[in-house]
Design a protein around this motif. Structure first.
Motif, PDB file in Angstrom:
ATOM      1  N   ALA A   1       0.866  -1.187   0.000  1.00 24.33           N
ATOM      2  CA  ALA A   1       0.000   0.000   0.000  1.00 24.33           C
ATOM      3  C   ALA A   1       0.895   1.227   0.000  1.00 24.33           C
ATOM      4  O   ALA A   1       1.827   1.326   0.799  1.00 24.33           O
ATOM      5  CB  ALA A   1      -0.910   0.007   1.217  1.00 24.33           C
ATOM      6  N   CYS A   2       0.622   2.144  -0.892  1.00 24.72           N
ATOM      7  CA  CYS A   2       1.392   3.394  -0.914  1.00 24.72           C
ATOM      8  C   CYS A   2       0.894   4.289   0.226  1.00 24.72           C
ATOM      9  O   CYS A   2      -0.130   3.995   0.836  1.00 24.72           O
ATOM     10  CB  CYS A   2       1.225   4.074  -2.268  1.00 24.72           C
ATOM     11  N   PRO A   3       1.582   5.386   0.513  1.00 28.35           N
ATOM     12  CA  PRO A   3       1.132   6.243   1.625  1.00 28.35           C
ATOM     13  C   PRO A   3      -0.264   6.847   1.414  1.00 28.35           C
ATOM     14  O   PRO A   3      -0.973   7.131   2.388  1.00 28.35           O
ATOM     15  CB  PRO A   3       2.198   7.339   1.671  1.00 28.35           C
ATOM     16  N   GLY A   4      -0.634   7.045   0.145  1.00 26.32           N
ATOM     17  CA  GLY A   4      -1.986   7.533  -0.137  1.00 26.32           C
ATOM     18  C   GLY A   4      -2.284   8.876   0.523  1.00 26.32           C
ATOM     19  O   GLY A   4      -1.385   9.621   0.919  1.00 26.32           O
ATOM     20  N   LEU A   5      -3.566   9.153   0.629  1.00 22.44           N
ATOM     21  CA  LEU A   5      -4.003  10.480   1.085  1.00 22.44           C
ATOM     22  C   LEU A   5      -3.681  10.760   2.550  1.00 22.44           C
ATOM     23  O   LEU A   5      -3.817  11.878   3.016  1.00 22.44           O
ATOM     24  CB  LEU A   5      -5.513  10.627   0.833  1.00 22.44           C
TER      25      LEU A   5
ATOM     26  N   TYR B   1      -0.692  10.757   3.645  1.00 24.55           N
ATOM     27  CA  TYR B   1       0.597  11.451   3.660  1.00 24.55           C
ATOM     28  C   TYR B   1       0.934  12.167   2.360  1.00 24.55           C
ATOM     29  O   TYR B   1       1.728  13.101   2.367  1.00 24.55           O
ATOM     30  CB  TYR B   1       1.733  10.444   3.932  1.00 24.55           C
ATOM     31  N   CYS B   2       0.407  11.696   1.237  1.00 26.60           N
ATOM     32  CA  CYS B   2       0.945  12.109  -0.063  1.00 26.60           C
ATOM     33  C   CYS B   2       0.111  13.233  -0.681  1.00 26.60           C
ATOM     34  O   CYS B   2      -1.110  13.113  -0.792  1.00 26.60           O
ATOM     35  CB  CYS B   2       0.967  10.902  -1.002  1.00 26.60           C
ATOM     36  N   SER B   3       0.792  14.278  -1.125  1.00 27.17           N
ATOM     37  CA  SER B   3       0.057  15.426  -1.654  1.00 27.17           C
ATOM     38  C   SER B   3      -0.533  15.152  -3.038  1.00 27.17           C
ATOM     39  O   SER B   3      -1.382  15.899  -3.503  1.00 27.17           O
ATOM     40  CB  SER B   3       0.955  16.662  -1.689  1.00 27.17           C
ATOM     41  N   LEU B   4      -0.094  14.095  -3.702  1.00 30.54           N
ATOM     42  CA  LEU B   4      -0.645  13.787  -5.029  1.00 30.54           C
ATOM     43  C   LEU B   4      -1.851  12.855  -4.952  1.00 30.54           C
ATOM     44  O   LEU B   4      -2.504  12.597  -5.962  1.00 30.54           O
ATOM     45  CB  LEU B   4       0.429  13.124  -5.897  1.00 30.54           C
ATOM     46  N   ALA B   5      -2.156  12.369  -3.768  1.00 31.02           N
ATOM     47  CA  ALA B   5      -3.151  11.296  -3.640  1.00 31.02           C
ATOM     48  C   ALA B   5      -4.578  11.770  -3.920  1.00 31.02           C
ATOM     49  O   ALA B   5      -4.927  12.924  -3.691  1.00 31.02           O
ATOM     50  CB  ALA B   5      -3.093  10.714  -2.234  1.00 31.02           C
ATOM     51  N   ASN B   6      -5.384  10.831  -4.388  1.00 30.47           N
ATOM     52  CA  ASN B   6      -6.824  11.038  -4.516  1.00 30.47           C
ATOM     53  C   ASN B   6      -7.579  10.429  -3.345  1.00 30.47           C
ATOM     54  O   ASN B   6      -8.682  10.857  -3.029  1.00 30.47           O
ATOM     55  CB  ASN B   6      -7.352  10.350  -5.782  1.00 30.47           C
TER      56      ASN B   6
ATOM     57  N   ILE C   1      -2.271  -1.704  -3.546  1.00 27.71           N
ATOM     58  CA  ILE C   1      -3.169  -0.543  -3.433  1.00 27.71           C
ATOM     59  C   ILE C   1      -2.397   0.754  -3.683  1.00 27.71           C
ATOM     60  O   ILE C   1      -1.389   1.024  -3.022  1.00 27.71           O
ATOM     61  CB  ILE C   1      -3.793  -0.487  -2.021  1.00 27.71           C
ATOM     62  N   SER C   2      -2.894   1.558  -4.617  1.00 27.22           N
ATOM     63  CA  SER C   2      -2.308   2.881  -4.886  1.00 27.22           C
ATOM     64  C   SER C   2      -3.351   3.951  -4.605  1.00 27.22           C
ATOM     65  O   SER C   2      -4.531   3.769  -4.924  1.00 27.22           O
ATOM     66  CB  SER C   2      -1.896   3.020  -6.355  1.00 27.22           C
ATOM     67  N   GLY C   3      -2.887   5.080  -4.105  1.00 27.95           N
ATOM     68  CA  GLY C   3      -3.799   6.185  -3.802  1.00 27.95           C
ATOM     69  C   GLY C   3      -4.017   7.124  -4.973  1.00 27.95           C
ATOM     70  O   GLY C   3      -4.806   8.067  -4.882  1.00 27.95           O
ATOM     71  N   CYS C   4      -3.305   6.893  -6.077  1.00 26.15           N
ATOM     72  CA  CYS C   4      -3.556   7.685  -7.292  1.00 26.15           C
ATOM     73  C   CYS C   4      -2.919   6.974  -8.470  1.00 26.15           C
ATOM     74  O   CYS C   4      -2.217   5.974  -8.313  1.00 26.15           O
ATOM     75  CB  CYS C   4      -3.037   9.123  -7.164  1.00 26.15           C
ATOM     76  N   ILE C   5      -3.139   7.538  -9.640  1.00 24.71           N
ATOM     77  CA  ILE C   5      -2.742   6.900 -10.889  1.00 24.71           C
ATOM     78  C   ILE C   5      -1.220   6.732 -11.024  1.00 24.71           C
ATOM     79  O   ILE C   5      -0.737   5.983 -11.861  1.00 24.71           O
ATOM     80  CB  ILE C   5      -3.327   7.721 -12.076  1.00 24.71           C
ATOM     81  N   ASN C   6      -0.444   7.410 -10.184  1.00 23.83           N
ATOM     82  CA  ASN C   6       1.012   7.235 -10.266  1.00 23.83           C
ATOM     83  C   ASN C   6       1.450   5.817  -9.934  1.00 23.83           C
ATOM     84  O   ASN C   6       2.564   5.409 -10.248  1.00 23.83           O
ATOM     85  CB  ASN C   6       1.731   8.235  -9.358  1.00 23.83           C
ATOM     86  N   ALA C   7       0.582   5.082  -9.257  1.00 21.75           N
ATOM     87  CA  ALA C   7       0.776   3.628  -9.099  1.00 21.75           C
ATOM     88  C   ALA C   7       2.000   3.223  -8.285  1.00 21.75           C
ATOM     89  O   ALA C   7       2.599   2.181  -8.537  1.00 21.75           O
ATOM     90  CB  ALA C   7       0.802   2.946 -10.478  1.00 21.75           C
ATOM     91  N   CYS C   8       2.363   4.041  -7.306  1.00 23.03           N
ATOM     92  CA  CYS C   8       3.481   3.634  -6.424  1.00 23.03           C
ATOM     93  C   CYS C   8       3.129   2.343  -5.695  1.00 23.03           C
ATOM     94  O   CYS C   8       4.022   1.614  -5.264  1.00 23.03           O
ATOM     95  CB  CYS C   8       3.782   4.724  -5.402  1.00 23.03           C
ATOM     96  N   GLY C   9       1.838   2.061  -5.527  1.00 27.28           N
ATOM     97  CA  GLY C   9       1.413   0.825  -4.868  1.00 27.28           C
ATOM     98  C   GLY C   9       1.271  -0.344  -5.838  1.00 27.28           C
ATOM     99  O   GLY C   9       0.731  -1.390  -5.457  1.00 27.28           O
ATOM    100  N   HIS C  10       1.739  -0.158  -7.100  1.00 28.16           N
ATOM    101  CA  HIS C  10       1.803  -1.250  -8.094  1.00 28.16           C
ATOM    102  C   HIS C  10       0.449  -1.922  -8.342  1.00 28.16           C
ATOM    103  O   HIS C  10       0.395  -3.128  -8.597  1.00 28.16           O
ATOM    104  CB  HIS C  10       2.803  -2.340  -7.640  1.00 28.16           C
TER     105      HIS C  10
HETATM  106  S1  SF4 Z   1       0.499   6.263  -5.887  1.00 21.20           S
HETATM  107 FE1  SF4 Z   1      -0.091   8.398  -5.777  1.00 21.20          FE
HETATM  108  S2  SF4 Z   1      -0.899   8.587  -3.712  1.00 21.20           S
HETATM  109 FE2  SF4 Z   1       0.335   6.771  -3.718  1.00 21.20          FE
HETATM  110  S3  SF4 Z   1       2.334   7.472  -3.042  1.00 21.20           S
HETATM  111 FE3  SF4 Z   1       2.335   7.447  -5.287  1.00 21.20          FE
HETATM  112  S4  SF4 Z   1       1.837   9.535  -5.830  1.00 21.20           S
HETATM  113 FE4  SF4 Z   1       1.217   9.281  -3.688  1.00 21.20          FE
END
Ligand code: SF4
Lengths: 543, 98
Positions: free
Chosen positions: A408-412, A414-419, A449-458
């Motif tokens: 799971a990425c940090p998501g909303l 912690y992350c300013s890009l998150a949805n 699980i990713s919190g936005c389309i950047n897909a850090c959570g694969h």
């Molecule tokens: S996937 Fe989006 S929300 Fe999650 S860490 Fe990466 S940039 Fe932030």
């Protein structure tokens, strides 16, 4: 593992002092935020939702206990007592003060670490197999090649301002434990028909907005041409990559738009030119690096275990991996306790892991891209003692590769890009499946699980993937099925309309029920999905 | 109402414009009406705030509530670590975010 020479140390120390001066000028007001931002990003310092965030590089995920203790000390001294291990095998701190940042970098430098190139449009930390140097199935240890590429790519003047960030992965086994083909360049060390060892290049993979699996562009590059070929791949990208559109700037778009064949043709042309120029480091440098990765002094010992304790036996079955020496195993410390935050570790936990690595694993650890920690070389004779210590420290979760072991990425949070938030979903799913006992029934199931389309959570590569989206200011989640980042790589497909937070947790329950009803024999979730297709899952979700 | 937020330059902490100064508490935020741009430019030049921006919010019985969830998460802290939020003792605080 690799130890800095005087040049490495001097470069990192110089960078610390340079950044100290830049931060001072920012605090005094002689640098504006606009001027300072690219400078802080070059040193891994982001401004996130709650504070500055510092991302520290852990080269190919390898570190020793002295380094882990330094990371723990940073967590306690400068942050709020914890750090977050990432899907890039790095660590991030969430509550950093600008006025402390240079001191932190100086502390890192004292243990041969830094945060350089953990942000920006440059070549990022090289990733690798977390069982490198230990796995029974590897051809060679891939880390000397990763280290060679790290040295080549550090401060490379031509590749400091690429069209976009650039990620390279090196593995040396048929089994892919590092999502190799989802990197900008994936390198597999292979043996050819003549018995020679070389590098196979895959170029143009990635996740994010436009996920792509890297096509193979060359099946064999001689190892004394490895850097030259990588340089050729980068040069073509640097020249023709789209700088006009951030969303089309990754190499995957260039390879896709040119076509793999044409991209390869251009790389080969550049490669031929570079061979004449002579950019390859001397072979002696690779040999020097290899010496740092020599096997530790393995000793023969017991090869079997007393499995009478069922909890211990379960942990052994789930969390250990076969070693190349039959008296040893690699042990994986799960950072996914039921209901916990994936990848987070407190300073105290880091110290426990460091101490256990020193005691039981030749002072070595690895960070996995699935946000866990590996002790690569543990004597089978020591395994029970290790497990007991881990269990006492709350680090003995026996759940590797199960639904509880999600990325799971940090998501909303912690992350300013998150949805949308990722972590609460991870926590609720692991609590639910852990409490119901369903985890064991499901076997291997990779949830991402990713919190936005950047897909850090694969999420594209999850057997089950979840993507957070913003639906008119409200968190919403897309579900996808059928991804894999292993050697059977595939991209997940979206099931249909999205869900609320509660809805997506129910949806995960539903698709796992379909799997349990329909699976045949030893099939994993992914195998069943591939056999029966999306329709039965869709019907269960939406009808 | 329109309110201003940003981060403290030194600490990075989330801060809110209270009409005279920058506060850690969103409940102190005041409606800047049409003066937002001017205040932000002045305060940023004075290095009282880093990367300020203006958002929509409403005043409710429970205080000032930013319209977007992202700013409510910023106002409180990470929902997954109540101990690190500004209201560690308040179990209702997370409901306010969501
Ligand atoms: S996937 Fe989006 S929300 Fe999650 S860490 Fe990466 S940039 Fe932030």
């Amino acid at each position: 593992m690799y130890a800095y020479d005087k040049y490495d140390q001097a470069m990192v120390d110089a960078r610390v002092e340079e950044f100290r001066d830049q931060a001072r000028r920012r605090l005094e007001g002689t640098l504006s935020e606009e001027q300072f931002k690219p400078l802080r990003l070059m040193n891994g310092l982001y401004l996130q939702l709650h504070a500055y965030m510092l991302r520290v590089a852990i080269p190919y995920g390898t570190l020793n206990s002295r380094q882990m203790i330094a990371l723990a000390d940073i967590a306690d001294k400068y942050d709020r007592g914890y750090g977050h291990f990432t899907t890039r095998q790095n660590i991030q701190y969430n509550w950093i003060k600008l006025e402390d940042a240079a001191d932190i970098l100086a502390d890192l430098s004292r243990v041969e670490m830094h945060a350089i190139q953990t942000s920006g449009n440059c070549i990022r930390n090289i990733s690798s197999d977390h069982f490198a140097g230990a796995a029974h199935d590897e051809l060679v240890d891939p880390r000397p090649y990763a280290e060679l590429l790290r040295q080549w790519s550090s401060f490379h003047p031509e590749f400091t301002y690429l069209p976009r960030k650039f990620k390279i992965c090196v593995i040396a086994s048929e089994k892919d434990r590092a999502a190799m083909r989802l990197h900008d360049i994936g390198i597999q060390i292979v043996r050819n028909d003549n018995g020679e060892i070389g590098a196979r290049f895959y170029v143009g993979g990635g996740m994010g907005r436009t996920p792509m699996i890297a096509p193979m562009i060359r099946s064999f590059v001689a190892l004394d041409q490895l850097v030259t070929y990588a340089e050729a791949c980068l040069r073509v990208y640097n020249r023709y990559g789209r700088r006009d559109n951030k969303y089309k700037a990754r190499i995957k778009i260039l390879v896709h738009e040119l076509g793999a064949e044409e991209y390869t043709r251009q790389v080969e042309e550049e490669f031929a030119h570079l061979l004449d120029v002579g950019v390859e480091p001397p072979r002696a440098e690779l040999e020097r690096i290899k010496e740092f990765f020599a096997d530790p002094a393995f000793e023969d010992g017991p090869k079997t275990l007393d499995r009478s304790d069922p909890d211990f036996a379960l942990w052994v079955d789930r969390n250990t991996h076969r070693h190349k020496h039959d008296s040893y195993v690699s042990a994986v410390i799960s950072l996914k306790p039921v209901g916990g935050i994936p990848g987070d570790a407190s300073g105290d936990q880091m110290r426990v892991m460091a101490q256990l690595a020193e005691q039981y694993s030749f002072d070595e650890m690895r960070i996995t891209h699935t946000q866990n920690v590996v002790l690569p070389h543990v004597r089978i004779a020591d395994l029970h003692a290790l497990w007991t210590a881990l269990d006492q420290a709350g680090l003995g979760a026996p759940n590797l590769d199960t639904i509880e072991d999600m990325i799971a990425c940090p998501g909303l949070d912690y992350c300013s890009l998150a949805n949308a938030r990722s972590i609460p979903l991870a926590q609720r799913i692991s609590e639910r499946f852990g409490a119901s006992g369903k985890t064991a029934k499901l076997g291997e199931l990779k949830l991402k699980i990713s919190g936005c389309i950047n897909a850090c959570g694969h999420h594209h590569a999850g057997h089950i993937g979840i993507l957070g989206v913003d639906r008119k200011g409200v968190e919403n989640y897309q579900l996808s099925l059928g991804g894999s980042e292993a050697e059977d790589v595939s991209l997940a497909k979206i099931t249909g309309p999205g869900f609320t937070e509660n809805g997506v947790i129910e949806a995960v329950e539903t698709v796992t029920d379909v799997y349990l009803q329909r699976r045949e024999g030893e099939e994993r979730f992914l195998d069943t999905y591939r056999r029966i297709g999306m329709e039965p899952f869709k019907e269960a979700l939406y009808d | 109402m329109k309110i201003l937020t940003g981060n403290d330059l030194k600490s990075g902490a989330v801060i809110w414009w209270d009409g005279e100064n920058w506060s850690l508490h969103v409940d102190d935020a005041t409606d800047v009406g049409t003066h937002g741009e001017e205040i932000m430019a002045r305060e940023e030049a004075l290095r009282q705030v880093n990367v300020p921006y203006m958002i929509d919010a409403e005043r409710t019985d429970d205080g000032v509530r930013p319209s977007h969830i992202k700013d409510r998460v910023r106002a409180l802290g990470p929902t997954v670590r109540p101990d690190l939020t500004l209201k560690p003792q308040d179990p209702q605080a997370l409901d306010w975010v969501i």
